[in-house]
Design a protein around this motif. Structure first.
Motif, mmCIF file in Angstrom:
data_model
loop_
_atom_site.group_PDB
_atom_site.id
_atom_site.type_symbol
_atom_site.label_atom_id
_atom_site.label_comp_id
_atom_site.label_asym_id
_atom_site.label_seq_id
_atom_site.Cartn_x
_atom_site.Cartn_y
_atom_site.Cartn_z
ATOM 1 N N LEU A 74 0.812 -1.209 0.000
ATOM 2 C CA LEU A 74 0.000 0.000 0.000
ATOM 3 C C LEU A 74 0.856 1.276 0.000
ATOM 4 C CD1 LEU A 74 -2.873 1.159 0.006
ATOM 5 C CD2 LEU A 74 -2.780 1.176 2.499
ATOM 6 N N PRO A 75 1.831 1.369 0.916
ATOM 7 C CA PRO A 75 2.661 2.586 0.889
ATOM 8 C C PRO A 75 3.344 2.763 -0.468
ATOM 9 C CG PRO A 75 3.154 1.275 2.831
ATOM 10 C CD PRO A 75 2.231 0.455 1.982
ATOM 11 N N ARG A 76 3.827 1.653 -0.996
ATOM 12 C CA ARG A 76 4.516 1.679 -2.279
ATOM 13 C C ARG A 76 3.601 2.208 -3.388
ATOM 14 N NH1 ARG A 76 9.007 -2.216 -3.241
ATOM 15 N NH2 ARG A 76 9.699 -1.540 -5.295
ATOM 16 N N ALA A 77 2.381 1.679 -3.409
ATOM 17 C CA ALA A 77 1.444 2.095 -4.451
ATOM 18 C C ALA A 77 1.076 3.565 -4.293
ATOM 19 C CB ALA A 77 0.186 1.227 -4.395
ATOM 20 N N ILE A 78 0.829 3.975 -3.063
ATOM 21 C CA ILE A 78 0.407 5.366 -2.838
ATOM 22 C C ILE A 78 1.525 6.332 -3.187
ATOM 23 C CG2 ILE A 78 -0.174 7.047 -1.034
ATOM 24 C CD1 ILE A 78 -1.935 4.994 0.223
ATOM 25 N N ILE A 79 2.750 6.028 -2.712
ATOM 26 C CA ILE A 79 3.868 6.935 -2.991
ATOM 27 C C ILE A 79 4.138 6.987 -4.501
ATOM 28 C CG2 ILE A 79 6.315 7.387 -2.573
ATOM 29 C CD1 ILE A 79 4.509 7.870 -0.152
ATOM 30 N N SER A 80 4.080 5.823 -5.156
ATOM 31 C CA SER A 80 4.295 5.800 -6.615
ATOM 32 C C SER A 80 3.279 6.692 -7.322
ATOM 33 C CB SER A 80 4.141 4.387 -7.173
ATOM 34 O OG SER A 80 5.069 3.534 -6.594
ATOM 35 N N LEU A 81 2.021 6.536 -6.921
ATOM 36 C CA LEU A 81 0.943 7.311 -7.532
ATOM 37 C C LEU A 81 1.201 8.806 -7.377
ATOM 38 C CD1 LEU A 81 -2.143 7.223 -8.603
ATOM 39 C CD2 LEU A 81 -2.699 7.669 -6.225
ATOM 40 N N LEU A 82 1.493 9.215 -6.143
ATOM 41 C CA LEU A 82 1.625 10.648 -5.859
ATOM 42 C C LEU A 82 2.881 11.242 -6.510
ATOM 43 C CD1 LEU A 82 0.567 10.630 -2.109
ATOM 44 C CD2 LEU A 82 -0.782 11.429 -4.055
ATOM 45 N N VAL A 83 3.975 10.513 -6.415
ATOM 46 C CA VAL A 83 5.218 11.009 -7.010
ATOM 47 C C VAL A 83 5.079 11.087 -8.534
ATOM 48 C CG1 VAL A 83 7.539 10.255 -7.590
ATOM 49 C CG2 VAL A 83 6.874 10.465 -5.229
#
Lengths: 346, 269
Positions: A74-83
């Motif tokens: 989840l953190p990985r997906a969220i950070i990827s999305l936002l970045v």
């Protein structure tokens, strides 16, 4: 005046078609981003059934899945999305403003400036978290203004700015190498991993600065959508149409640098995402509307997709920056050849 | 057009950086007329037009629109009255005619304002006036030079300004298209009452199509008035450094300059 009526009808339908096409492209990109997000959550080393993923997202404790999905994916997906969104939007803002796809922050030194600042902050000043971000925003801005100032002569020309930017960027890169050579072995390893641009160590609390930056800087950019579109017809025409060209430039530079620097401070410079998103978005959207949101979505898809490929689809694991770098390099070569032949425009 | 806007250039000086190009220019642009600025290369005529359209800030003096300095007027507000077609506008790659023309509506929209019916009407009218309706769905890149120029004029028309400035609108066109564009400007002037100011290279076309001529020589106004007052053999000699004979244009009755070179003269005995 029978004619005028049919012309009017054609004008109106043309406009409606353009906005329909824009909405269509934007929704498709949204869907694609959602799909990439879901795949990242459900399918990694092991498959987690969607119902378990949803349970975890709702806060339930599912043995096994809670850790893998909640803590890792989840953190990985969220950070990827936002970045990805930050880089995509900032890149296209620069490219549109300077009417040149080469004018992306990762070519003209803004990204490397922010990177050098972050490396300096980590290795020499031993800073972390928010202070790294602020430091790299400040230096990123400084570099952007320096490049702008150095290329200013009776107005800033796009081509001159790009050349100055490439030079400044090369200088900064060598500074980064120097910093690395001075660093302790452990710091160096840490810095190297971060330099290649990766979401490996993404943590959920890192999402907050990215969200704030997208809301503030992204919001500023979106408020300039129309002026940016007018700038595509040249500074003179934009001016004649009532755009405050200088003011728009400053707003766009500050906002785009902000987006880039916050992103860079968290994941490192993920190569060429800012550079690639705009041109991809332009090919999808054509001239049917603003590029900011489509490009942000393309950026998100690039980072999520690139990260997934780097993790699972290749014989060994690579950080996302390696994958996007491999995608971007050929395009850069193609662009340079094309710009040489017929002059650049986005 | 009941309300006529007054454009006045008052003791204007301007240039690039340290270099002064224009010096103490005073001009009164007559509302509802066509005014052409003429002069040799690098005499400052384009600089004058650029300063009159606030692309360039004056180093001294001012440009007044209805008594108010244009350089102190909010640019969007100004863009609703004063339009400009620059010398080399850039068309975004692959843009269609109707899309490009619609961008002329920019100054009539704020950050969140919605598209209105009158916007579409203004665009349709601009397309009709410039006879570009058939081109509506074509891409700019595939048009001929003359068609492209008409489309750019359509964009400036969609802006619906009472004053329209044009920087050398005929430069890259062949003679037929030059006439076509100038005729179009006269249509505009007569039908909508638009005040038109343009920089023109071709003296004879300027004399034929303008109500007022302004001859610029080394950054100063050399002559200003109706074509038959301004176009004289002395003026041509002073402004362009050219010997000539001025005759009457058999078609329009306006003055017509026949240059005298070193060669190709009929031998008089």
């Amino acid at each position: 005046m029978i004619n005028t009526n049919s012309t009017l009808a054609r004008v109106t339908s043309g406009r409606k078609n353009r906005s329909k096409r824009w909405k269509c492209v934007a929704s498709l990109l949204c869907l694609l981003a959602v799909a990439a997000f879901s795949i990242t959550l459900t399918l990694g080393q092991s498959f987690t059934p969607p119902q378990d993923v949803i349970k975890v997202l709702l806060g339930e404790n599912v043995p096994g899945a809670s850790f893998v999905v909640g803590q890792l994916r989840l953190p990985r997906a969220i950070i990827s999305l936002l970045v990805g969104m930050s880089f995509g939007m900032a890149g296209v803002a620069f490219q549109v403003m300077l009417r040149n796809p080469l004018a992306s922050p990762d070519i003209i030194g803004v990204s490397s400036g922010a990177t050098a600042a972050a490396v300096f902050a980590i290795i020499v000043l031993h800073m972390d978290g928010a202070s790294v971000a602020f430091f790299s925003i400040a230096v990123g801005l400084l570099v952007a203004l320096a490049v702008y100032g150095l290329s200013y002569r009776n107005g800033a020309s796009g081509a001159r700015l790009i050349l100055v930017g490439i030079g400044v960027s090369a200088m900064i890169e060598s500074f980064i190498v120097y910093l690395l050579s001075q660093a302790q072995a452990w710091d160096r390893q840490e810095a190297m991993r971060w330099l290649s641009g990766s979401v490996n160590s993404a943590q959920i609390h890192q999402a907050l600065p990215l969200i704030i930056s997208l809301l503030v800087f992204g919001g500023f950019l979106l408020s300039r959508t129309r002026d940016l579109e007018a700038l595509r017809m040249g500074d003179d025409t934009a001016h004649a149409l009532g755009v405050r060209v200088g003011m728009t430039r400053i707003t766009v530079i500050v906002s785009a640098v902000g987006l880039i620097a916050v992103g860079v401070a968290i994941t490192g410079p993920i190569a060429f995402v800012a550079f690639l998103s705009g041109p991809i978005a332009v090919r999808l959207v054509k001239n049917n509307g603003s590029l900011l949101i489509p490009s942000a979505l393309v950026g998100a898809c690039l980072v999520m997709g690139g990260d997934y490929i780097g993790q699972f689809l290749l014989p060994s694991r690579y950080p996302v920056g390696v994958i996007t770098g491999a995608l971007g390099a050929p395009y850069l070569i193609y662009l340079i050849i094309r710009v040489n032949r017929k002059g650049g425009s986005l | 057009m009941t309300l006529k806007h007054q454009l006045v250039v008052d003791h204007l000086a301007a240039g690039y950086g340290e270099k002064t190009i224009l010096n103490d220019i005073n001009i009164d642009i007559k509302a509802g007329q066509i005014t052409s600025i003429i002069g040799a290369n690098a005499c400052g005529k384009s600089t004058l037009l650029r300063t009159m359209s606030r692309l360039l800030s004056p180093s001294n003096g001012q440009v007044l629109l209805d008594g108010k300095s244009i350089h102190n007027t909010p640019t969007r507000q100004l863009a609703q009255t004063l339009g400009l077609l620059p010398q080399s506008p850039i068309a975004p790659e692959g843009i269609t005619v109707s899309d490009l023309v619609s961008r002329g509506r920019h100054p009539h929209h704020g950050f969140l304002s919605r598209w209105r019916k009158e916007d579409d009407e203004a665009i349709a009218k601009a397309l009709e006036t410039t006879k570009t309706t058939e081109l509506l769905d074509r891409e700019i890149d595939e048009l001929s030079g003359g068609q492209r120029q008409r489309v750019w004029i359509a964009m400036a028309l969609a802006q619906e300004t009472d004053i329209l400035l044009l920087d050398e609108p005929t430069t890259f066109l062949d003679v037929a298209h030059q006439i076509e564009v100038l005729d179009l400007l006269v249509d505009l002037n007569q039908n909508r009452g638009t005040t038109i100011v343009l920089v023109l290279h071709d003296l004879n076309l300027a004399a034929r199509y303008s109500d007022q001529l302004i001859a610029i020589q080394q950054g100063q106004v050399f002559a200003n008035g109706a074509p038959n007052e301004v176009v004289t053999e002395d003026m041509i000699h002073a402004v362009f450094g050219l010997q000539s004979q001025v005759i009457t244009d058999p078609i329009s009755g306006s003055p017509m300059v026949v240059p005298i070179g070193r060669h190709k003269r009929i031998k008089h005995t």
